[in-house]
Design a protein around this motif. Structure first.
Motif, PDB file in Angstrom:
ATOM      1  N   VAL A 154       0.732  -1.202  -0.066  1.00  0.00           N
ATOM      2  CA  VAL A 154       0.040  -0.698   0.056  1.00  0.00           C
ATOM      3  C   VAL A 154       1.034   1.339   0.012  1.00  0.00           C
ATOM      4  CG1 VAL A 154      -1.806   1.230   1.123  1.00  0.00           C
ATOM      5  CG2 VAL A 154      -1.594  -1.106   1.829  1.00  0.00           C
ATOM      6  N   VAL A 155       0.749   1.746  -1.478  1.00  0.00           N
ATOM      7  CA  VAL A 155       1.539   2.936  -1.281  1.00  0.00           C
ATOM      8  C   VAL A 155       0.933   4.608  -1.026  1.00  0.00           C
ATOM      9  CG1 VAL A 155       2.966   4.397  -2.573  1.00  0.00           C
ATOM     10  CG2 VAL A 155       3.059   1.886  -3.124  1.00  0.00           C
ATOM     11  N   SER A 156       1.086   5.524  -0.319  1.00  0.00           N
ATOM     12  CA  SER A 156       0.938   6.555  -0.174  1.00  0.00           C
ATOM     13  C   SER A 156       1.537   7.907  -0.159  1.00  0.00           C
ATOM     14  CB  SER A 156      -0.105   6.607   0.595  1.00  0.00           C
ATOM     15  OG  SER A 156       0.310   6.639   2.648  1.00  0.00           O
ATOM     16  N   LEU A 157       1.188   8.930  -0.584  1.00  0.00           N
ATOM     17  CA  LEU A 157       1.962  10.746   0.430  1.00  0.00           C
ATOM     18  C   LEU A 157       1.035  10.866   0.969  1.00  0.00           C
ATOM     19  CD1 LEU A 157       3.062  11.043  -3.477  1.00  0.00           C
ATOM     20  CD2 LEU A 157       3.624  10.205  -2.088  1.00  0.00           C
ATOM     21  N   ARG A 158       1.550  11.945   1.546  1.00  0.00           N
ATOM     22  CA  ARG A 158       1.043  12.916   2.591  1.00  0.00           C
ATOM     23  C   ARG A 158       1.936  13.765   3.026  1.00  0.00           C
ATOM     24  NH1 ARG A 158       3.815  12.078   7.295  1.00  0.00           N
ATOM     25  NH2 ARG A 158       4.954  10.052   8.062  1.00  0.00           N
ATOM     26  N   GLY A 159       1.116  14.533   3.954  1.00  0.00           N
ATOM     27  CA  GLY A 159       2.184  15.711   4.167  1.00  0.00           C
ATOM     28  C   GLY A 159       2.366  15.102   5.531  1.00  0.00           C
ATOM     29  N   LEU A 160       3.049  16.008   5.980  1.00  0.00           N
ATOM     30  CA  LEU A 160       4.279  16.170   7.380  1.00  0.00           C
ATOM     31  C   LEU A 160       3.482  15.930   8.063  1.00  0.00           C
ATOM     32  CD1 LEU A 160       7.020  18.885   6.129  1.00  0.00           C
ATOM     33  CD2 LEU A 160       7.404  16.662   5.605  1.00  0.00           C
ATOM     34  N   ARG A 161       4.006  15.121   9.586  1.00  0.00           N
ATOM     35  CA  ARG A 161       3.688  15.069  10.690  1.00  0.00           C
ATOM     36  C   ARG A 161       4.975  15.397  11.666  1.00  0.00           C
ATOM     37  NH1 ARG A 161       0.256   9.869   9.131  1.00  0.00           N
ATOM     38  NH2 ARG A 161       2.616   8.565   9.660  1.00  0.00           N
ATOM     39  N   PRO A 162       4.533  15.746  12.782  1.00  0.00           N
ATOM     40  CA  PRO A 162       5.664  16.123  13.818  1.00  0.00           C
ATOM     41  C   PRO A 162       6.739  14.618  13.658  1.00  0.00           C
ATOM     42  CG  PRO A 162       3.068  16.423  14.996  1.00  0.00           C
ATOM     43  CD  PRO A 162       3.164  15.975  13.858  1.00  0.00           C
ATOM     44  N   GLY A 163       8.152  15.476  13.553  1.00  0.00           N
ATOM     45  CA  GLY A 163       9.250  14.025  13.981  1.00  0.00           C
ATOM     46  C   GLY A 163       9.216  13.497  12.362  1.00  0.00           C
ATOM     47  N   ASP A 164       7.912  14.142  11.083  1.00  0.00           N
ATOM     48  CA  ASP A 164       9.443  13.512   9.682  1.00  0.00           C
ATOM     49  C   ASP A 164      10.562  14.850   8.969  1.00  0.00           C
ATOM     50  OD1 ASP A 164       7.454  11.981   8.979  1.00  0.00           O
ATOM     51  OD2 ASP A 164       5.851  13.189   8.532  1.00  0.00           O
ATOM     52  N   LEU A 165      10.064  16.213   9.547  1.00  0.00           N
ATOM     53  CA  LEU A 165      11.664  17.057   9.796  1.00  0.00           C
ATOM     54  C   LEU A 165      12.640  15.841   9.699  1.00  0.00           C
ATOM     55  CD1 LEU A 165      10.475  20.372  10.194  1.00  0.00           C
ATOM     56  CD2 LEU A 165      11.021  19.791   8.066  1.00  0.00           C
ATOM     57  N   GLY A 166      12.666  15.477  11.259  1.00  0.00           N
ATOM     58  CA  GLY A 166      14.276  14.757  11.635  1.00  0.00           C
ATOM     59  C   GLY A 166      14.352  13.388  11.011  1.00  0.00           C
ATOM     60  N   TRP A 167      12.951  13.174  10.483  1.00  0.00           N
ATOM     61  CA  TRP A 167      13.072  12.120   9.855  1.00  0.00           C
ATOM     62  C   TRP A 167      14.173  12.040   8.147  1.00  0.00           C
ATOM     63  CZ3 TRP A 167      12.087  10.075   5.016  1.00  0.00           C
ATOM     64  CH2 TRP A 167      11.793   8.894   4.346  1.00  0.00           C
ATOM     65  N   VAL A 168      13.310  13.164   7.608  1.00  0.00           N
ATOM     66  CA  VAL A 168      13.995  13.041   6.416  1.00  0.00           C
ATOM     67  C   VAL A 168      15.975  13.427   6.222  1.00  0.00           C
ATOM     68  CG1 VAL A 168      13.766  15.504   4.538  1.00  0.00           C
ATOM     69  CG2 VAL A 168      11.811  14.591   5.703  1.00  0.00           C
ATOM     70  N   THR A 169      16.047  14.407   8.151  1.00  0.00           N
ATOM     71  CA  THR A 169      17.004  15.193   7.867  1.00  0.00           C
ATOM     72  C   THR A 169      18.064  13.703   8.051  1.00  0.00           C
ATOM     73  OG1 THR A 169      16.564  17.585   8.706  1.00  0.00           O
ATOM     74  CG2 THR A 169      18.605  16.420   9.337  1.00  0.00           C
ATOM     75  N   TRP A 170      17.229  12.748   9.333  1.00  0.00           N
ATOM     76  CA  TRP A 170      18.350  11.549   8.911  1.00  0.00           C
ATOM     77  C   TRP A 170      18.593  10.402   8.166  1.00  0.00           C
ATOM     78  CZ3 TRP A 170      16.047   6.624  10.494  1.00  0.00           C
ATOM     79  CH2 TRP A 170      16.853   5.778  10.633  1.00  0.00           C
ATOM     80  N   ARG A 171      17.929  10.310   7.603  1.00  0.00           N
ATOM     81  CA  ARG A 171      17.585   9.687   6.043  1.00  0.00           C
ATOM     82  C   ARG A 171      18.577  10.053   5.083  1.00  0.00           C
ATOM     83  NH1 ARG A 171      18.510   5.679   7.281  1.00  0.00           N
ATOM     84  NH2 ARG A 171      18.267   4.864   4.926  1.00  0.00           N
ATOM     85  N   HIS A 172      18.639  11.708   5.001  1.00  0.00           N
ATOM     86  CA  HIS A 172      19.140  11.432   4.037  1.00  0.00           C
ATOM     87  C   HIS A 172      20.723  11.744   4.230  1.00  0.00           C
ATOM     88  CE1 HIS A 172      15.896  14.058   1.904  1.00  0.00           C
ATOM     89  NE2 HIS A 172      16.901  14.045   0.894  1.00  0.00           N
TER      90      HIS A 172
END
Length: 173
Positions: A14-32
């Protein structure tokens, strides 16, 4: 990845796109940071750049003109993309922070992320979109070319502990 059962009685993710939630900015930084260190050996100066970009977005983005998406497979984050106002005169958007985990490639998610960004930019009234990247990221390059982007300029730079060919890409919307 669990997913849903299809006609062949196999499980489709199941694939989905969603807007940001708390913690996502940190996840984006970490994963990059983790991804590009493992893939290209980039140092923590890259993580610092991504942290600055995500912090600026979190502090002062314009929700009418800027948006970010997280791609998920079976509820697990696997990718991101941001549409922000470019630091250029005029109605210019910038595609930033496109990332797709290798385990999620081949599902059409990368194209969906780029399309979401382009569709939003057009609806928000931007006339052009730019992006900055480095040469050699073939999966991303494929998505940019498919969407109609063209290289505007490129040149050698020393960034993130590596010698890279920095590129600016452009697309008229």
């Amino acid at each position: 990845m669990t997913g849903q059962v299809n006609e062949q009685n196999t499980t489709a993710p199941v694939v989905s796109l969603r807007g940001l939630r708390p913690g996502d900015l940190g996840w984006v930084t970490w994963r990059h940071a983790v991804y590009y260190h493992a893939a290209l050996g980039w140092d923590t100066t890259y993580e610092t750049l991504i942290a600055r970009i995500t912090a600026a977005y979190g502090e002062r983005h314009d929700p009418v003109r800027e948006r970010a998406w997280i791609a998920e497979v079976d509820g697990e984050p696997v990718g991101s993309v941001f549409c922000v106002k470019a630091d250029r005169p005029g109605e210019v958007a910038q595609l930033r922070l496109l990332l797709l985990e290798e385990k999620a490639r081949g599902l059409g998610i990368g194209g969906r992320l780029v399309d979401a960004c382009l569709d939003f930019a057009r609806a928000a009234g931007y006339r052009e979109m730019v992006l900055w990247t480095v040469a050699g990221l073939d999966a991303s390059r494929h998505l940019y070319v498919k969407a109609g982007f063209q290289i505007e300029s490129e040149g050698p730079e020393r960034l993130f502990g590596d010698d890279v060919i920095a590129q600016w890409w452009h697309l008229d919307l």
